[in-house]
Scaffold this active site. Structure first.
Site, mmCIF file in Angstrom:
data_model
loop_
_atom_site.group_PDB
_atom_site.id
_atom_site.type_symbol
_atom_site.label_atom_id
_atom_site.label_comp_id
_atom_site.label_asym_id
_atom_site.label_seq_id
_atom_site.Cartn_x
_atom_site.Cartn_y
_atom_site.Cartn_z
ATOM 1 N N ASP A 27 0.821 -1.208 0.000
ATOM 2 C CA ASP A 27 0.000 0.000 0.000
ATOM 3 C C ASP A 27 0.860 1.265 0.000
ATOM 4 O OD1 ASP A 27 -2.422 1.397 0.066
ATOM 5 O OD2 ASP A 27 -2.414 1.506 2.259
ATOM 6 N N ASN A 29 1.425 3.477 -2.886
ATOM 7 C CA ASN A 29 2.056 3.924 -4.141
ATOM 8 C C ASN A 29 1.585 5.317 -4.557
ATOM 9 O OD1 ASN A 29 3.488 1.503 -4.472
ATOM 10 N ND2 ASN A 29 1.789 0.542 -5.552
ATOM 11 N N ARG A 30 0.300 5.565 -4.459
ATOM 12 C CA ARG A 30 -0.247 6.850 -4.909
ATOM 13 C C ARG A 30 0.188 7.988 -3.991
ATOM 14 N NH1 ARG A 30 -6.464 6.449 -6.501
ATOM 15 N NH2 ARG A 30 -6.704 5.870 -4.312
ATOM 16 N N TRP A 32 2.827 8.033 -2.113
ATOM 17 C CA TRP A 32 4.264 8.228 -2.325
ATOM 18 C C TRP A 32 4.510 9.117 -3.539
ATOM 19 C CZ3 TRP A 32 7.568 7.169 -6.362
ATOM 20 C CH2 TRP A 32 8.929 7.206 -6.081
ATOM 21 N N GLU A 74 -12.437 -3.774 -5.224
ATOM 22 C CA GLU A 74 -12.885 -2.380 -5.196
ATOM 23 C C GLU A 74 -12.083 -1.514 -6.172
ATOM 24 O OE1 GLU A 74 -14.208 -4.492 -1.661
ATOM 25 O OE2 GLU A 74 -12.210 -4.252 -2.516
ATOM 26 N N ASN A 75 -10.769 -1.760 -6.279
ATOM 27 C CA ASN A 75 -9.950 -1.055 -7.276
ATOM 28 C C ASN A 75 -10.538 -1.232 -8.664
ATOM 29 O OD1 ASN A 75 -6.693 -1.893 -5.815
ATOM 30 N ND2 ASN A 75 -8.101 -0.244 -5.320
ATOM 31 N N ARG A 201 1.622 -5.307 5.707
ATOM 32 C CA ARG A 201 0.989 -4.182 5.021
ATOM 33 C C ARG A 201 1.839 -2.927 5.230
ATOM 34 N NH1 ARG A 201 -5.120 -2.182 4.173
ATOM 35 N NH2 ARG A 201 -4.598 -0.283 3.068
ATOM 36 N N ARG A 207 -5.331 -1.966 8.613
ATOM 37 C CA ARG A 207 -6.556 -2.678 8.246
ATOM 38 C C ARG A 207 -6.208 -3.706 7.179
ATOM 39 N NH1 ARG A 207 -7.422 2.692 6.484
ATOM 40 N NH2 ARG A 207 -7.185 2.957 4.235
ATOM 41 N N ILE A 208 -7.141 -4.631 6.948
ATOM 42 C CA ILE A 208 -6.899 -5.751 6.046
ATOM 43 C C ILE A 208 -7.442 -5.484 4.647
ATOM 44 C CG2 ILE A 208 -7.426 -8.201 5.662
ATOM 45 C CD1 ILE A 208 -5.298 -7.532 7.794
ATOM 46 N N GLU A 220 -0.157 -13.926 11.505
ATOM 47 C CA GLU A 220 0.464 -12.816 12.226
ATOM 48 C C GLU A 220 0.466 -11.593 11.311
ATOM 49 O OE1 GLU A 220 1.282 -12.988 15.389
ATOM 50 O OE2 GLU A 220 0.697 -15.109 15.426
#
Length: 252
Positions: A27, A29-30, A32, A74-75, A201, A207-208, A220
């Protein structure tokens, strides 16, 4: 100093119990890209290059199974067409690179792509078909790519398929169990390795996001406060060290 610390971390983790299956939510990339004054496309491109680096790190550490959250359901539903097409092009490039640069052959990697693939561009699906076919005989390592994937959607599909098999008499209601359900989900080909030992993450989000909801019941979780393009080897080693220091009791 960085290289000294990296070697220190490596010595700490290499003798310990390594996770067999690592799942990654790459998670940030945008965000960044925006913080560096770049177009979002550049963020995804840097993210792809980072994924190549991290996969190599994981192979070198002897991790057998890697599952990557490439694009969420969702993407694929809500992102604009330009961004989706850019992501699809990057994913296609990645699949072709795996096919053409000898990575599959060197590490004997079995590649599986799963998700709502009816939402995926045809040329990407063609690359998926080819890589799955050409890697199907390998079993030393496994690379799973979750594409247009959602954990809730996966469970709904599993329930539908179980219901269909009950209706035609293939199974009975009394046959339904956790073990049976495992046979209807996307990671069923991994057998005892289907559930990640460690989920990483990046970006600081805790969050998942609808990722492997069935499979990660006792995984874990490690949340790393860096954007994915900035993820370093020391971040990976820290995640593994954290995993090694935990006591896995599986609810007992």
């Amino acid at each position: 100093m960085y290289s000294v610390y990296e070697k220190y971390l490596y010595k700490q983790v290499i003798g310990g119990s390594m996770p067999r299956h690592v799942a990654i939510i790459p998670d940030g990339n945008r965000r960044w890209a925006r913080e560096h004054g770049l177009d979002v496309k550049e963020g995804h491109r840097y993210g792809y290059e980072k994924m190549k680096e991290v996969l190599q790190m994981l192979y070198d550490l002897g991790i057998r199974v890697v599952t990557v959250y490439a694009m969420s359901y969702e993407n694929c539903i809500y992102r604009n067409e330009e961004e989706k097409n850019n992501l699809f092009t990057i994913i296609k490039t990645g699949l072709e690179t795996l096919l053409n640069e000898g990575v599959l052959q060197r590490y004997k990697v079995n590649v599986k792509v799963f998700g709502k693939l009816d939402l995926v561009r045809k040329d990407v699906l063609d690359a998926v078909t080819r890589i799955e076919k050409e890697s199907s005989h390998y079993s030393d390592r496994f690379l799973n790519i979750a594409l247009c994937y959602g954990g809730r959607q996966e469970i709904v599909d599993a329930v539908k398929n179980i219901a269909k098999d009950v209706l035609i008499g293939k199974i009975s209601v009394d046959d339904i169990s956790e073990e049976l359900i495992k046979k209807y989900i996307s990671t069923s080909h991994l057998n005892e390795l289907s559930e990640p030992d460690l989920v990483i993450r990046t970006s600081g989000e805790m969050r998942i996001s609808n990722f492997l909801l069935w499979q990660i019941a006792y995984s874990e979780l490690y949340f790393c406060d860096v954007y994915w393009p900035d993820f370093r080897k020391i971040d990976l080693l820290r995640a593994i060290r954290s995993y090694q220091r935990r006591e896995r009791r599986y609810g007992r």
